[in-house]
Write an enzyme that holds these catalytic residues in place. Structure first.
Site, mmCIF file in Angstrom:
data_model
loop_
_atom_site.group_PDB
_atom_site.id
_atom_site.type_symbol
_atom_site.label_atom_id
_atom_site.label_comp_id
_atom_site.label_asym_id
_atom_site.label_seq_id
_atom_site.Cartn_x
_atom_site.Cartn_y
_atom_site.Cartn_z
ATOM 1 N N GLY A 1 1.000 -1.179 -0.100
ATOM 2 C CA GLY A 1 -0.083 0.156 0.008
ATOM 3 C C GLY A 1 0.914 1.328 -0.066
ATOM 4 N N ALA A 2 1.836 1.305 -0.503
ATOM 5 C CA ALA A 2 2.936 2.426 -0.892
ATOM 6 C C ALA A 2 2.634 3.504 -1.583
ATOM 7 C CB ALA A 2 4.130 1.792 -1.143
ATOM 8 N N ASN A 3 1.404 3.488 -2.258
ATOM 9 C CA ASN A 3 1.067 4.585 -3.130
ATOM 10 C C ASN A 3 0.224 5.736 -2.643
ATOM 11 O OD1 ASN A 3 -1.205 2.109 -3.375
ATOM 12 N ND2 ASN A 3 -2.288 4.044 -4.204
ATOM 13 N N SER A 4 -0.027 5.420 -1.213
ATOM 14 C CA SER A 4 -0.998 6.356 -0.431
ATOM 15 C C SER A 4 -0.649 6.580 0.858
ATOM 16 C CB SER A 4 -2.308 5.808 -0.845
ATOM 17 O OG SER A 4 -3.542 6.484 -0.033
ATOM 18 N N GLY A 5 -0.958 7.706 1.602
ATOM 19 C CA GLY A 5 -1.234 7.806 2.882
ATOM 20 C C GLY A 5 0.250 7.541 3.512
ATOM 21 N N GLY B 1 2.044 4.666 3.892
ATOM 22 C CA GLY B 1 3.008 3.955 2.869
ATOM 23 C C GLY B 1 3.823 4.553 2.092
ATOM 24 N N SER C 1 -3.625 -0.762 14.629
ATOM 25 C CA SER C 1 -4.119 0.475 15.273
ATOM 26 C C SER C 1 -4.606 0.461 16.386
ATOM 27 C CB SER C 1 -5.493 0.898 14.187
ATOM 28 O OG SER C 1 -6.334 1.591 14.985
ATOM 29 N N TYR D 1 -13.066 -4.034 11.528
ATOM 30 C CA TYR D 1 -11.648 -3.265 11.419
ATOM 31 C C TYR D 1 -10.782 -3.673 12.781
ATOM 32 C CZ TYR D 1 -8.255 0.353 10.844
ATOM 33 O OH TYR D 1 -7.115 1.017 10.802
HETATM 34 N N1 LIG Z 1 -4.961 6.846 8.743
HETATM 35 C C1 LIG Z 1 -5.191 6.537 10.044
HETATM 36 O O1 LIG Z 1 -5.470 7.355 10.905
HETATM 37 C C2 LIG Z 1 -4.748 5.081 10.599
HETATM 38 C C3 LIG Z 1 -4.911 4.900 12.057
HETATM 39 C C4 LIG Z 1 -4.445 3.678 12.450
HETATM 40 C C5 LIG Z 1 -4.063 2.670 11.616
HETATM 41 N N2 LIG Z 1 -4.050 3.071 10.212
HETATM 42 C C6 LIG Z 1 -3.298 1.952 9.253
HETATM 43 O O2 LIG Z 1 -2.464 2.585 8.501
HETATM 44 C C7 LIG Z 1 -2.312 1.705 7.471
HETATM 45 C C8 LIG Z 1 -1.953 2.642 5.930
HETATM 46 O O3 LIG Z 1 -3.349 3.371 5.671
HETATM 47 P P1 LIG Z 1 -3.439 4.838 5.355
HETATM 48 O O4 LIG Z 1 -3.955 5.452 6.595
HETATM 49 O O5 LIG Z 1 -1.879 5.453 4.837
HETATM 50 O O6 LIG Z 1 -4.480 4.797 4.103
HETATM 51 P P2 LIG Z 1 -4.524 4.782 2.842
HETATM 52 O O7 LIG Z 1 -4.202 6.279 2.438
HETATM 53 O O8 LIG Z 1 -5.983 4.510 2.320
HETATM 54 O O9 LIG Z 1 -3.518 3.736 2.236
HETATM 55 C C9 LIG Z 1 -3.953 2.448 2.406
HETATM 56 C C10 LIG Z 1 -3.351 1.533 1.125
HETATM 57 O O10 LIG Z 1 -3.606 0.436 1.277
HETATM 58 C C11 LIG Z 1 -3.690 -0.264 -0.068
HETATM 59 N N3 LIG Z 1 -4.759 -1.454 -0.073
HETATM 60 C C12 LIG Z 1 -6.217 -1.357 0.240
HETATM 61 N N4 LIG Z 1 -6.381 -2.430 -0.191
HETATM 62 C C13 LIG Z 1 -5.652 -3.266 -0.653
HETATM 63 C C14 LIG Z 1 -5.584 -4.506 -1.262
HETATM 64 N N5 LIG Z 1 -6.605 -5.279 -1.395
HETATM 65 N N6 LIG Z 1 -4.296 -4.777 -1.726
HETATM 66 C C15 LIG Z 1 -3.130 -4.158 -1.716
HETATM 67 N N7 LIG Z 1 -3.208 -2.821 -1.245
HETATM 68 C C16 LIG Z 1 -4.353 -2.611 -0.570
HETATM 69 C C17 LIG Z 1 -4.151 1.209 -0.635
HETATM 70 O O11 LIG Z 1 -4.378 0.927 -2.108
HETATM 71 P P3 LIG Z 1 -5.550 2.073 -2.809
HETATM 72 O O12 LIG Z 1 -4.952 3.078 -3.001
HETATM 73 O O13 LIG Z 1 -5.209 1.275 -4.338
HETATM 74 O O14 LIG Z 1 -6.703 1.788 -2.543
HETATM 75 C C18 LIG Z 1 -3.619 2.171 -0.115
HETATM 76 O O15 LIG Z 1 -2.184 2.053 -1.051
HETATM 77 C C19 LIG Z 1 -3.363 0.717 7.403
HETATM 78 O O16 LIG Z 1 -3.081 -0.643 7.795
HETATM 79 C C20 LIG Z 1 -4.501 1.556 8.453
HETATM 80 O O17 LIG Z 1 -5.189 0.356 8.834
HETATM 81 C C21 LIG Z 1 -4.176 4.279 9.845
#
Ligand SMILES: NC(=O)c1ccc[n+]([C@@H]2O[C@H](COP(=O)([O-])OP(=O)(O)OC[C@H]3O[C@@H](n4cnc5c(N)ncnc54)[C@H](OP(=O)(O)O)[C@@H]3O)[C@@H](O)[C@H]2O)c1
Ligand SMILES: *[C@@H]1O[C@H](CO)[C@@H](O)[C@H](O)[C@H]1NC(C)=O
Length: 334
Positions: free
Chosen positions: A52-56, A58, A190, A215
């Site tokens: 998931g390195a394309n967003s957020g 990662g 999380s 979740y």
């Molecule tokens: N943001 C927060 O406040 C927060 C808090 C606690 C934990 N987290 C954890 O942090 C991690 C990163 O999330 P983020 O906040 O950076 O969110 P994000 O911006 O939505 O990034 C999530 C990444 O996961 C990828 N992904 C989703 N489904 C997938 C699949 N089936 N196969 C491969 N890749 C997939 C997405 O790909 P696409 O772009 O193609 O959809 C995206 O690259 C997650 O594990 C999340 O549970 C985040």
């Protein structure tokens, strides 16, 4: 009239407070990036896979590890989105599109859909063929509170992607991690794990589906997986740790519906009070690259420090049982 003035004054005052807080945070960030600069080059010669390195988070972790000269493999489900993020990262960091010469740090895109065991297997097959070593695996990809959906293999989506996909991925890459030891696995969980439970009678939520519970369950599974694997990896030179990033401004909330009128307020609040992706990714980066955590394994981190888990996060019997069931679910054991 007077009421409007009061509301306006309150909004203005609140806005100024938020802006002050943001400046404060920015000053702190500047200090941190000085610390990061000291470590530039420390990932030279190391290969890192980030799901998931394309967003957020990662994407932010990829940028920082590239700055530290790592060879970064972006493991993403959508090639188009991933190539676009890679182009932006290369431009941002002034990387050449091909390594060599003055270029340090290397960025590659590989397809990985964690909602498909077939895709996980073919991703790993390619990595095992092409990569002589793997120093760090960051299990970062995640999906949050989506409507009820199933993966290609019939698993509830959040459990399937956040836990089972990463479970198979990690197991298939373990041999390469071991032969590259000392090496590290970093798992992004999380704090919401505390509302979850591993309900073995309905892991696919076929009896009932509660998206928040599912979740939390998947994030609890990330923690139990980490502890069980740490136990299995004792004295191999491969460490595994798990973290919570805090609340971060990313695309994670894509399945959450916010009414149109409330959106500007939400944007303001998230801008003022949520971490930026780079701030949120600090613990992932720390666990992936800092010499301070060399040899540390099976621990839970937040803000680059070890934190205590609730008893449900340290239940080794549940962890063992989850491991055994996961092995059967992903077809590692028939
Ligand atoms: N943001 C927060 O406040 C927060 C808090 C606690 C934990 N987290 C954890 O942090 C991690 C990163 O999330 P983020 O906040 O950076 O969110 P994000 O911006 O939505 O990034 C999530 C990444 O996961 C990828 N992904 C989703 N489904 C997938 C699949 N089936 N196969 C491969 N890749 C997939 C997405 O790909 P696409 O772009 O193609 O959809 C995206 O690259 C997650 O594990 C999340 O549970 C985040
Ligand atoms: C769904 O799960 C969450 C978290 O476990 C819980 O707080 C909530 O009460 C549940 N909702 C329903 C309708 O059961």
């Amino acid at each position: 009239m007077a009421a409007t003035a009061v509301v306006l004054a309150a909004a203005l005052g609140g806005g100024l407070l938020l802006i002050a807080r943001r400046f404060w945070a920015a000053a702190g960030k500047a200090k941190r990036s000085v610390a990061a600069a000291a470590a530039a080059g420390q990932m030279e010669g190391k290969t890192v896979i980030i799901t998931g390195a394309n967003s957020g988070l990662g994407r932010a972790a990829a940028a920082e590890l590239l700055r530290q000269h790592a060879r970064v493999i972006m493991a993403c489900r959508d090639r188009g989105r991933a190539e676009e993020a890679a182009r932006e990262l290369r431009a941002e960091l002034g990387l050449c599109s091909r390594g060599g010469g003055e270029c340090r740090g290397e960025l590659l895109v590989r397809e990985l859909d964690l909602a498909s065991l077939r895709s996980v297997r073919s991703f790993c097959q390619q990595v095992l063929q092409e990569e002589p070593r793997l120093d760090v695996l960051i299990n970062n990809a995640g999906i949050f509170q989506c409507p009820y959906m199933k993966t290609e293999d019939g698993f509830e989506m959040q459990f399937g992607v956040n836990h089972l996909g990463h479970f198979l991925l990690t197991n298939l890459l373990l041999g390469l991690l071991k032969s590259s030891a000392p090496s590290r696995i970093v798992v992004v969980s999380s704090k919401l794990y505390k509302y979850g439970e591993i309900n073995f009678d309905d892991l696919n939520s076929e009896l009932s589906y509660n998206k928040s519970f599912a979740y939390s369950r998947s994030k609890l599974a990330n923690i139990l997986f980490t502890r069980e694997l740490a136990r299995r990896l004792e004295s191999t030179g491969v460490t595994i740790n798990v973290l919570h990033p805090g609340i971060v401004r990313t695309n994670l909330g894509r399945h959450i519906h916010i009414p149109l009128l409330a959106r500007p307020l939400f944007t303001l609040v998230s801008w003022a009070f949520f971490k930026s992706p780079l701030e949120g990714a600090q613990t992932s980066i720390y666990l992936a690259s800092s010499p301070e955590v060399e040899g540390v394994s099976g621990k839970y981190f937040g803000d680059c420090k070890e934190e205590q888990l609730l008893p449900k996060g340290t239940d080794d019997l549940v962890a063992r049982k989850l491991w055994d069931i996961s092995e059967v679910m992903v077809g590692l054991l028939k």
